[in-house]
Scaffold this motif. Sequence first.
Motif, PDB file in Angstrom:
ATOM      1  N   ALA A 128      39.750  41.637  40.718  1.00  0.00           N
ATOM      2  CA  ALA A 128      38.677  42.411  40.093  1.00  0.00           C
ATOM      3  C   ALA A 128      39.235  43.654  39.395  1.00  0.00           C
ATOM      4  O   ALA A 128      38.789  44.024  38.303  1.00  0.00           O
ATOM      5  N   MET A 129      40.214  44.288  40.012  1.00  0.00           N
ATOM      6  CA  MET A 129      40.809  45.481  39.421  1.00  0.00           C
ATOM      7  C   MET A 129      41.633  45.153  38.178  1.00  0.00           C
ATOM      8  O   MET A 129      41.732  45.946  37.244  1.00  0.00           O
ATOM      9  N   LEU A 130      42.225  43.955  38.176  1.00  0.00           N
ATOM     10  CA  LEU A 130      43.020  43.532  37.017  1.00  0.00           C
ATOM     11  C   LEU A 130      42.165  42.919  35.907  1.00  0.00           C
ATOM     12  O   LEU A 130      42.664  42.674  34.812  1.00  0.00           O
ATOM     13  N   ALA A 131      40.900  42.680  36.196  1.00  0.00           N
ATOM     14  CA  ALA A 131      40.051  41.947  35.255  1.00  0.00           C
ATOM     15  C   ALA A 131      39.934  42.633  33.902  1.00  0.00           C
ATOM     16  O   ALA A 131      39.858  41.973  32.867  1.00  0.00           O
ATOM     17  N   ASN A 132      39.898  43.958  33.913  1.00  0.00           N
ATOM     18  CA  ASN A 132      39.775  44.680  32.641  1.00  0.00           C
ATOM     19  C   ASN A 132      40.950  44.414  31.718  1.00  0.00           C
ATOM     20  O   ASN A 132      40.842  44.561  30.500  1.00  0.00           O
ATOM     21  N   TYR A 133      42.091  44.016  32.289  1.00  0.00           N
ATOM     22  CA  TYR A 133      43.260  43.716  31.477  1.00  0.00           C
ATOM     23  C   TYR A 133      43.353  42.221  31.154  1.00  0.00           C
ATOM     24  O   TYR A 133      43.849  41.835  30.100  1.00  0.00           O
ATOM     25  N   ILE A 134      42.870  41.376  32.089  1.00  0.00           N
ATOM     26  CA  ILE A 134      43.019  39.933  31.945  1.00  0.00           C
ATOM     27  C   ILE A 134      41.914  39.322  31.093  1.00  0.00           C
ATOM     28  O   ILE A 134      42.178  38.552  30.163  1.00  0.00           O
ATOM     29  N   MET A 135      40.662  39.646  31.392  1.00  0.00           N
ATOM     30  CA  MET A 135      39.530  38.984  30.751  1.00  0.00           C
ATOM     31  C   MET A 135      39.511  39.119  29.224  1.00  0.00           C
ATOM     32  O   MET A 135      39.214  38.161  28.525  1.00  0.00           O
ATOM     33  N   PRO A 136      39.828  40.298  28.653  1.00  0.00           N
ATOM     34  CA  PRO A 136      39.801  40.394  27.193  1.00  0.00           C
ATOM     35  C   PRO A 136      40.828  39.495  26.509  1.00  0.00           C
ATOM     36  O   PRO A 136      40.688  39.198  25.314  1.00  0.00           O
TER      37      PRO A 136
END
Length: 239
Positions: free
Chosen positions: A175-183
């Motif tokens: 969840a914390m890495l999502a801002n970097y992974i999802m885009p």
Amino acid sequence: MLIGPYVNGAAVIIGGLIGAMAGNKLPDRVKAALPMTFGLCSVGLGINLVIKVKFMPAVVLAMVIGAVIGELFYVEKGIGKAAGMTRGLVNKFLPPVQGLSHEEFTEKFVAILVLFCASGTGIFGAMHEGMTGDPSILYIKTVLDLFTAAIFATMLGYSVATVGIPLVVIQVALAMLANYIMPMTTPDMMADFSCAGGLIMVATGLRICNIKLFPVANMLPGLFLVMPFSWLWYVLVVS
């Protein structure tokens, strides 16, 4: 504020405790039937994820290379050792499980560890909440995991409850890495990721049913490779 990972982890812990306490009260025929039923459900869910695939060659390549990496680094053996240590620690404080050899316990514990911590639903749900703040996907998984943990705890005892701890750690990290992974992801990459997760769930279901003992944990590195491979396949072959 993240909610889903903690609710999901709590459900596994509660389900594991309830199942372990009720284990001695269930007939042996029920204990034998329930895992077989859930193994079948795991296969069905896995098939449902597999059919969403976009670039199957990329998924196959990622899974093959991932399995080679897992075998070379003895991923499943390492998880098996951790499972044995967990069982020994839990047995010091709580009633031990009777009737299961170390090998049988390890096989089933590895299978449920993968099922809870590495399912496509859990990984995507954690990433989705980290990106949007919506925990609804993890809430759905929470309901399923509550009953699943209870079912397996009737066989494996209180050790099942300990799976809630790595589950929370993994989902919070994602969840914390999502801002970097999802885009950086595309719908095609997510579809191929779901396919890879589905293949692992099919293998897990077959393992739970004792049809084929796939080295499920050794297949996990493929999950980290499938998105980059899907993107490369699109760039180099399709476009």
